[in-house]
Design an enzyme around this catalytic site. Structure first.
Site, PDB file in Angstrom:
ATOM      1  N   ASP A 117       0.977  -1.090  -0.113  1.00 56.02           N
ATOM      2  CA  ASP A 117      -0.146  -0.062   0.121  1.00 56.02           C
ATOM      3  C   ASP A 117       1.051   1.311  -0.072  1.00 56.02           C
ATOM      4  O   ASP A 117       1.918   1.051   0.579  1.00 56.02           O
ATOM      5  CB  ASP A 117      -0.711  -0.287   1.115  1.00 56.02           C
ATOM      6  CG  ASP A 117      -2.240   0.728   0.922  1.00 56.02           C
ATOM      7  OD1 ASP A 117      -2.522   1.504  -0.013  1.00 56.02           O
ATOM      8  OD2 ASP A 117      -2.952   0.734   1.940  1.00 56.02           O
ATOM      9  N   TYR A 122       4.703  -5.447   0.989  1.00 61.20           N
ATOM     10  CA  TYR A 122       4.736  -6.092   2.252  1.00 61.20           C
ATOM     11  C   TYR A 122       4.762  -7.403   2.092  1.00 61.20           C
ATOM     12  O   TYR A 122       4.310  -8.319   2.852  1.00 61.20           O
ATOM     13  CB  TYR A 122       4.018  -5.522   3.440  1.00 61.20           C
ATOM     14  CG  TYR A 122       2.776  -4.993   3.270  1.00 61.20           C
ATOM     15  CD1 TYR A 122       2.238  -3.663   3.381  1.00 61.20           C
ATOM     16  CD2 TYR A 122       1.432  -5.917   2.806  1.00 61.20           C
ATOM     17  CE1 TYR A 122       0.883  -3.159   3.112  1.00 61.20           C
ATOM     18  CE2 TYR A 122       0.266  -5.284   2.475  1.00 61.20           C
ATOM     19  CZ  TYR A 122       0.009  -4.219   2.743  1.00 61.20           C
ATOM     20  OH  TYR A 122      -1.283  -3.731   2.646  1.00 61.20           O
ATOM     21  N   PHE A 147      -2.034   1.159  -5.286  1.00 64.72           N
ATOM     22  CA  PHE A 147      -0.351   0.662  -5.549  1.00 64.72           C
ATOM     23  C   PHE A 147      -0.261  -0.559  -6.025  1.00 64.72           C
ATOM     24  O   PHE A 147       0.215  -0.922  -7.130  1.00 64.72           O
ATOM     25  CB  PHE A 147       0.151   0.669  -4.097  1.00 64.72           C
ATOM     26  CG  PHE A 147       1.504   0.312  -4.261  1.00 64.72           C
ATOM     27  CD1 PHE A 147       2.652   0.692  -4.814  1.00 64.72           C
ATOM     28  CD2 PHE A 147       1.878  -0.871  -3.131  1.00 64.72           C
ATOM     29  CE1 PHE A 147       3.962   0.071  -5.031  1.00 64.72           C
ATOM     30  CE2 PHE A 147       3.278  -1.411  -3.197  1.00 64.72           C
ATOM     31  CZ  PHE A 147       4.199  -0.866  -4.112  1.00 64.72           C
ATOM     32  N   SER A 182      -9.181   1.118  -3.086  1.00 63.28           N
ATOM     33  CA  SER A 182      -9.134   2.389  -2.622  1.00 63.28           C
ATOM     34  C   SER A 182      -7.944   3.305  -3.435  1.00 63.28           C
ATOM     35  O   SER A 182      -6.972   2.507  -3.679  1.00 63.28           O
ATOM     36  CB  SER A 182      -8.655   2.330  -1.019  1.00 63.28           C
ATOM     37  OG  SER A 182      -7.279   1.779  -0.725  1.00 63.28           O
ATOM     38  N   ASP A 223      -9.937  -6.594   3.600  1.00 65.80           N
ATOM     39  CA  ASP A 223     -10.424  -7.831   3.668  1.00 65.80           C
ATOM     40  C   ASP A 223     -11.919  -7.831   3.637  1.00 65.80           C
ATOM     41  O   ASP A 223     -12.684  -8.813   3.086  1.00 65.80           O
ATOM     42  CB  ASP A 223      -9.830  -8.661   4.983  1.00 65.80           C
ATOM     43  CG  ASP A 223      -8.502  -8.663   4.744  1.00 65.80           C
ATOM     44  OD1 ASP A 223      -7.944  -8.828   3.452  1.00 65.80           O
ATOM     45  OD2 ASP A 223      -7.642  -8.646   5.696  1.00 65.80           O
TER      46      ASP A 223
HETATM   47  N1  LIG Z   1     -10.153   5.909   6.457  1.00 66.16           N
HETATM   48  C1  LIG Z   1     -11.079   5.364   5.930  1.00 66.16           C
HETATM   49  N2  LIG Z   1     -12.267   6.326   5.909  1.00 66.16           N
HETATM   50  C2  LIG Z   1     -13.274   5.442   5.334  1.00 66.16           C
HETATM   51  N3  LIG Z   1     -13.373   4.409   4.694  1.00 66.16           N
HETATM   52  C3  LIG Z   1     -12.152   3.706   4.735  1.00 66.16           C
HETATM   53  C4  LIG Z   1     -10.802   4.109   5.215  1.00 66.16           C
HETATM   54  N4  LIG Z   1     -10.018   3.027   5.147  1.00 66.16           N
HETATM   55  C5  LIG Z   1     -10.603   2.286   4.278  1.00 66.16           C
HETATM   56  N5  LIG Z   1     -11.920   2.432   4.159  1.00 66.16           N
HETATM   57  C6  LIG Z   1     -12.864   1.751   3.514  1.00 66.16           C
HETATM   58  O1  LIG Z   1     -12.132   0.300   3.252  1.00 66.16           O
HETATM   59  C7  LIG Z   1     -12.202   0.076   1.936  1.00 66.16           C
HETATM   60  C8  LIG Z   1     -11.080  -0.558   1.503  1.00 66.16           C
HETATM   61  O2  LIG Z   1      -9.709   0.557   1.691  1.00 66.16           O
HETATM   62  P1  LIG Z   1      -8.392  -0.203   2.289  1.00 66.16           P
HETATM   63  O3  LIG Z   1      -8.575  -0.778   3.493  1.00 66.16           O
HETATM   64  O4  LIG Z   1      -7.777   1.147   2.051  1.00 66.16           O
HETATM   65  O5  LIG Z   1      -8.171  -1.218   1.235  1.00 66.16           O
HETATM   66  P2  LIG Z   1      -6.851  -1.887   0.741  1.00 66.16           P
HETATM   67  O6  LIG Z   1      -6.538  -3.018   2.167  1.00 66.16           O
HETATM   68  O7  LIG Z   1      -7.046  -2.608  -0.304  1.00 66.16           O
HETATM   69  O8  LIG Z   1      -5.823  -0.960   0.735  1.00 66.16           O
HETATM   70  C9  LIG Z   1     -12.283   1.372   1.245  1.00 66.16           C
HETATM   71  O9  LIG Z   1     -12.901   1.175  -0.201  1.00 66.16           O
HETATM   72  C10 LIG Z   1     -13.411   2.110   2.017  1.00 66.16           C
HETATM   73  O10 LIG Z   1     -14.674   1.726   1.828  1.00 66.16           O
HETATM   74  C1  LIG Z   2      -2.481 -11.264   9.228  1.00 64.58           C
HETATM   75  C2  LIG Z   2      -2.894 -10.321   8.296  1.00 64.58           C
HETATM   76  N1  LIG Z   2      -3.739 -10.677   7.336  1.00 64.58           N
HETATM   77  C3  LIG Z   2      -4.526  -9.470   6.607  1.00 64.58           C
HETATM   78  C4  LIG Z   2      -4.095  -8.224   6.727  1.00 64.58           C
HETATM   79  C5  LIG Z   2      -4.906  -7.230   5.941  1.00 64.58           C
HETATM   80  O1  LIG Z   2      -5.550  -6.201   6.415  1.00 64.58           O
HETATM   81  P1  LIG Z   2      -6.263  -5.036   5.262  1.00 64.58           P
HETATM   82  O2  LIG Z   2      -7.538  -5.626   5.172  1.00 64.58           O
HETATM   83  O3  LIG Z   2      -6.209  -3.802   6.234  1.00 64.58           O
HETATM   84  O4  LIG Z   2      -5.436  -4.852   4.235  1.00 64.58           O
HETATM   85  C6  LIG Z   2      -3.197  -7.737   7.827  1.00 64.58           C
HETATM   86  C7  LIG Z   2      -2.771  -6.552   7.946  1.00 64.58           C
HETATM   87  O5  LIG Z   2      -1.928  -6.222   8.812  1.00 64.58           O
HETATM   88  C8  LIG Z   2      -2.583  -8.874   8.718  1.00 64.58           C
HETATM   89  O6  LIG Z   2      -1.526  -8.532   9.646  1.00 64.58           O
END
Ligand SMILES: Nc1ncnc2c1ncn2[C@@H]1O[C@H](COP(=O)(O)OP(=O)(O)O)[C@@H](O)[C@H]1O
Ligand SMILES: Cc1ncc(COP(=O)(O)O)c(C=O)c1O
Length: 230
Positions: A117, A122, A147, A182, A223
């Site tokens: 990200d 990672y 990314f 995102s 997730d």
């Molecule tokens: N800071 C935030 N504020 C609002 N919504 C969020 C925020 N972070 C994540 N989300 C929600 O979670 C979804 C997945 O985003 P994110 O966790 O950044 O994805 P990824 O893990 O694929 O980078 C976004 O489309 C949004 O709906």
């Molecule tokens: C074990 C593990 N699985 C999955 C994730 C994925 O998290 P995210 O949905 O925020 O990308 C993480 C993030 O730290 C993790 O530690």
């Protein structure tokens, strides 16, 4: 429609919500029967100072699927995969997709190609070509962030035009639906954008959505997001 039945191969954490802990309950609420394979069992997510636990090997993954197969209980309508930490495990996932498609040729494979990200990788970099060349072509739906979209397409994404160029490349690799989970483009750092595109029977449908970003940083939302695109 036949009863939806998902195999979800993702992390398990004892404390908190990422991986299967984020995805299984929402999918059940959506009416899916969910079978979970825990690709790791960790005490907590990897953002903490320490992580303890076990990692499932590719051999153990193959064994679990073989067990299902020998009992003839490996018919799924959907497969969901998330974070994968090694080349060998990712290669085994390709075999699992192929095996499940022999059982159900209409299997929908939803892949969150978790690699990094905001410019930070990672997972080992060796996973990038495997996602690009083998996993994306097998997937029905992928949910990369911005990314990860750059890594999968070798495009530097600076604006919305670049986003759709990258999405087109991913469709050409054979993936029917691309959902960019995102993206932070433009000057307004309080906005998160989501882009989605589907190609089916030569017709292309695209949509984009801006959402207000909260000031907090969440773990497990990617997730949860992947489990909600079904
Ligand atoms: N800071 C935030 N504020 C609002 N919504 C969020 C925020 N972070 C994540 N989300 C929600 O979670 C979804 C997945 O985003 P994110 O966790 O950044 O994805 P990824 O893990 O694929 O980078 C976004 O489309 C949004 O709906
Ligand atoms: C074990 C593990 N699985 C999955 C994730 C994925 O998290 P995210 O949905 O925020 O990308 C993480 C993030 O730290 C993790 O530690």
């Amino acid at each position: 429609m036949e009863d939806p039945r998902v195999l979800s191969i993702q992390s398990h954490v004892v404390s908190g919500y990422v991986g299967n802990k984020s995805a299984v309950f929402p999918l059940q609420l959506l009416g899916f029967e969910v079978d979970a394979i825990n690709s790791v069992q960790f005490s907590n997510h990897t953002g903490y100072n320490t992580v303890k636990g076990q990692i499932l090997t590719e051999k153990e993954l193959a064994e679990l699927v073989q067990g299902l197969s020998e009992n003839n209980i490996e018919y799924y309508t959907h497969l969901l995969t998330g974070y994968v930490g090694s080349v060998s495990f990712l290669n085994q996932i390709s075999s699992v997709v192929k095996h499940l498609r022999e059982k159900n040729p209409n299997l929908i494979y939803v892949c969150d190609p978790v690699m990094g990200d905001s410019g930070k990788l990672y997972v080992p970099k060796e996973l990038i070509p495997i996602y690009k060349n083998f996993i994306v072509p097998l997937a029905t739906i992928i949910t990369p962030n911005l990314f990860e979209t750059e890594l999968l397409t070798d495009i530097t994404i600076k604006n919305v035009v670049d986003v759709w160029k990258a999405v087109d490349i991913l469709h050409k690799k054979g993936c029917e639906t691309v959902v960019i989970s995102s993206a932070e483009l433009g000057d307004d750092s309080s906005i998160l954008s989501i882009f989605a595109s589907t190609v089916k029977d030569k017709s292309l449908k695209k949509l984009s959505m801006d959402i207000k970003k909260t000031a907090n940083k969440f773990t497990g939302t990617g997730d949860l997001f992947a489990s909600s695109v079904f």
